[in-house]
Scaffold this motif. Structure first.
Motif, PDB file in Angstrom:
ATOM      1  N   GLN A 112       0.829  -1.216   0.000  1.00 40.12           N
ATOM      2  CA  GLN A 112       0.000   0.000   0.000  1.00 40.12           C
ATOM      3  C   GLN A 112       0.856   1.256   0.000  1.00 40.12           C
ATOM      4  O   GLN A 112       0.524   2.254  -0.611  1.00 40.12           O
ATOM      5  N   GLU A 113       2.016   1.194   0.701  1.00 38.73           N
ATOM      6  CA  GLU A 113       2.940   2.348   0.712  1.00 38.73           C
ATOM      7  C   GLU A 113       3.468   2.600  -0.697  1.00 38.73           C
ATOM      8  O   GLU A 113       3.526   3.718  -1.174  1.00 38.73           O
ATOM      9  N   VAL A 114       3.837   1.499  -1.370  1.00 41.42           N
ATOM     10  CA  VAL A 114       4.397   1.614  -2.725  1.00 41.42           C
ATOM     11  C   VAL A 114       3.315   2.131  -3.667  1.00 41.42           C
ATOM     12  O   VAL A 114       3.555   2.997  -4.510  1.00 41.42           O
ATOM     13  N   ARG A 115       2.110   1.613  -3.500  1.00 38.20           N
ATOM     14  CA  ARG A 115       1.005   1.923  -4.409  1.00 38.20           C
ATOM     15  C   ARG A 115       0.735   3.431  -4.475  1.00 38.20           C
ATOM     16  O   ARG A 115       0.370   3.956  -5.520  1.00 38.20           O
ATOM     17  N   LEU A 116       0.952   4.094  -3.306  1.00 39.15           N
ATOM     18  CA  LEU A 116       0.714   5.539  -3.265  1.00 39.15           C
ATOM     19  C   LEU A 116       1.684   6.300  -4.169  1.00 39.15           C
ATOM     20  O   LEU A 116       1.445   7.452  -4.515  1.00 39.15           O
ATOM     21  N   GLN A 117       2.793   5.633  -4.559  1.00 33.51           N
ATOM     22  CA  GLN A 117       3.817   6.303  -5.368  1.00 33.51           C
ATOM     23  C   GLN A 117       3.520   6.215  -6.864  1.00 33.51           C
ATOM     24  O   GLN A 117       4.186   6.826  -7.675  1.00 33.51           O
ATOM     25  N   LEU A 118       2.553   5.380  -7.252  1.00 32.37           N
ATOM     26  CA  LEU A 118       2.422   5.012  -8.671  1.00 32.37           C
ATOM     27  C   LEU A 118       1.533   5.918  -9.515  1.00 32.37           C
ATOM     28  O   LEU A 118       1.349   5.657 -10.701  1.00 32.37           O
ATOM     29  N   GLY A 119       0.971   6.965  -8.902  1.00 32.50           N
ATOM     30  CA  GLY A 119       0.009   7.775  -9.659  1.00 32.50           C
ATOM     31  C   GLY A 119      -1.117   6.855 -10.086  1.00 32.50           C
ATOM     32  O   GLY A 119      -1.559   6.009  -9.315  1.00 32.50           O
ATOM     33  N   ASN A 120      -1.545   6.944 -11.349  1.00 28.82           N
ATOM     34  CA  ASN A 120      -2.505   5.933 -11.804  1.00 28.82           C
ATOM     35  C   ASN A 120      -1.853   5.033 -12.848  1.00 28.82           C
ATOM     36  O   ASN A 120      -2.477   4.536 -13.763  1.00 28.82           O
ATOM     37  N   LYS A 202     -10.175  -2.777  -6.883  1.00 31.08           N
ATOM     38  CA  LYS A 202     -10.143  -1.976  -8.111  1.00 31.08           C
ATOM     39  C   LYS A 202      -8.686  -1.625  -8.418  1.00 31.08           C
ATOM     40  O   LYS A 202      -7.895  -1.409  -7.506  1.00 31.08           O
ATOM     41  N   SER A 203      -8.342  -1.544  -9.713  1.00 33.48           N
ATOM     42  CA  SER A 203      -6.977  -1.169 -10.091  1.00 33.48           C
ATOM     43  C   SER A 203      -6.788   0.323  -9.884  1.00 33.48           C
ATOM     44  O   SER A 203      -7.744   1.044  -9.593  1.00 33.48           O
ATOM     45  N   ASP A 210     -10.554  -8.072 -11.859  1.00 34.01           N
ATOM     46  CA  ASP A 210     -11.091  -9.270 -12.482  1.00 34.01           C
ATOM     47  C   ASP A 210     -11.063  -9.207 -14.023  1.00 34.01           C
ATOM     48  O   ASP A 210     -10.983 -10.223 -14.694  1.00 34.01           O
ATOM     49  N   LEU A 211     -11.096  -7.975 -14.547  1.00 31.13           N
ATOM     50  CA  LEU A 211     -11.095  -7.810 -16.013  1.00 31.13           C
ATOM     51  C   LEU A 211      -9.855  -8.425 -16.659  1.00 31.13           C
ATOM     52  O   LEU A 211      -9.861  -8.794 -17.831  1.00 31.13           O
ATOM     53  N   LEU A 212      -8.777  -8.556 -15.867  1.00 32.11           N
ATOM     54  CA  LEU A 212      -7.537  -9.109 -16.427  1.00 32.11           C
ATOM     55  C   LEU A 212      -7.720 -10.554 -16.881  1.00 32.11           C
ATOM     56  O   LEU A 212      -6.965 -11.058 -17.694  1.00 32.11           O
TER      57      LEU A 212
END
Ligand code: HEM
Length: 250
Positions: A112-120, A202-203, A210-212
């Protein structure tokens, strides 16, 4: 007597190692500065997150480059060289799949910490993956032109009517192996997502993960897959759809 280094000294060494000829040739200074400076990492795990993705991009670059050579060799039916290149591609694909497990050593909370760095940002924007997705159409056209049409063969003949287990068959199998490994990568990646964020999340683009599954069911060379079911059903027709039990109990 050498002085023992502390972890902070190693951090400096990791970030600014001495460059000898080997490092200069491989441009290690550039390569090792492609990750965020250690002091700015959101969490220790961000380093592995960046490195695993970067390594995977490098493997995809090599896969794509090897496939361009395959494309160049197909018109002259350089089958032995093509098969060697496909072997390399398949080994790289298997490594890519295996390496996804490294990221499963990261906890959902650390991610979750890393995810905050990824923008969208999203893996769907991966430059290597996007290039690879474009290659099967060209590979199939070249295979069809130079291994089927040129020799007056159909897929069915290679696999059944004129089955000779020759280079036509071997290259068709190399293509389907590429297809299969690609799909396995996508399914393996779904398990990684399941471990990190959960499959019903959600991505970062707000789409259901799930769409993947739809992409994971994509087949690059449907004719090579379909011929198997067609042959099995037609052979089955010869000995009956349901066979007699051999134990007498079923
Ligand atoms: C913790 C690790 C990872 C998580 C949580 C994760 C998550 C995701 C998510 C949620 C998507 C869907 C994107 C969207 O709908 O916009 C996605 C797609 C993708 N990711 Fe990852 N990913 C991870 C690691 C990786 C790694 C190491 C690679 C290496 C190449 C990778 C490559 C891709 C690719 C190629 C796609 C597009 C797949 C397709 O279209 O079938 N991901 N990822």
């Amino acid at each position: 007597m050498t002085t023992e280094l502390r972890s902070t000294d190693f951090v400096k060494l990791i970030e600014s190692p001495e460059m000898l000829d080997y490092g200069v040739y491989l441009k290690c200074d550039k390569l090792l500065s492609c990750q965020k400076p250690i002091s700015t990492l959101s969490t220790h795990d961000e380093m592995q997150f960046q490195i695993v993705h970067q390594v995977e991009e490098l493997w995809m670059k090599l896969i794509a480059f090897s496939l361009t050579e395959v494309m160049e060799l197909m018109p002259s039916q350089r089958s032995f060289k093509i098969l060697t290149l496909f072997n390399r591609v398949h080994l790289l694909q298997k490594m890519m799949i295996e390496q996804l497990a490294v990221l499963e050593t990261m906890s959902p909370k650390d991610y979750q910490e890393v995810r905050l760095q990824l923008g969208n940002g999203s893996g769907q924007e991966s430059p290597g993956f996007r290039t690879l997705l474009k290659m099967p159409a060209t590979l199939w056209r070249l295979f069809k032109e130079h291994y089927l049409d040129k020799d007056g063969l159909s897929v069915k003949q290679i696999y059944d009517d004129k089955y000779a287990h020759d280079e036509h068959y071997a290259i068709a199998e190399a293509l389907i192996e590429f297809d299969e490994q690609f799909q396995i990568f996508r399914w393996r990646h779904l398990f990684l997502i399941n471990r990190s964020i959960g499959i019903s999340a959600k991505s970062l683009k707000g789409r259901p993960v799930d769409l993947l599954k739809k992409g994971a069911s994509q087949r690059f060379f449907p004719e090579l897959w379909d011929v198997r079911s067609e042959m099995t059903d037609s052979w089955g027709g010869e000995y009956g759809v349901k066979r007699a039990s051999i134990s007498g109990n079923s």
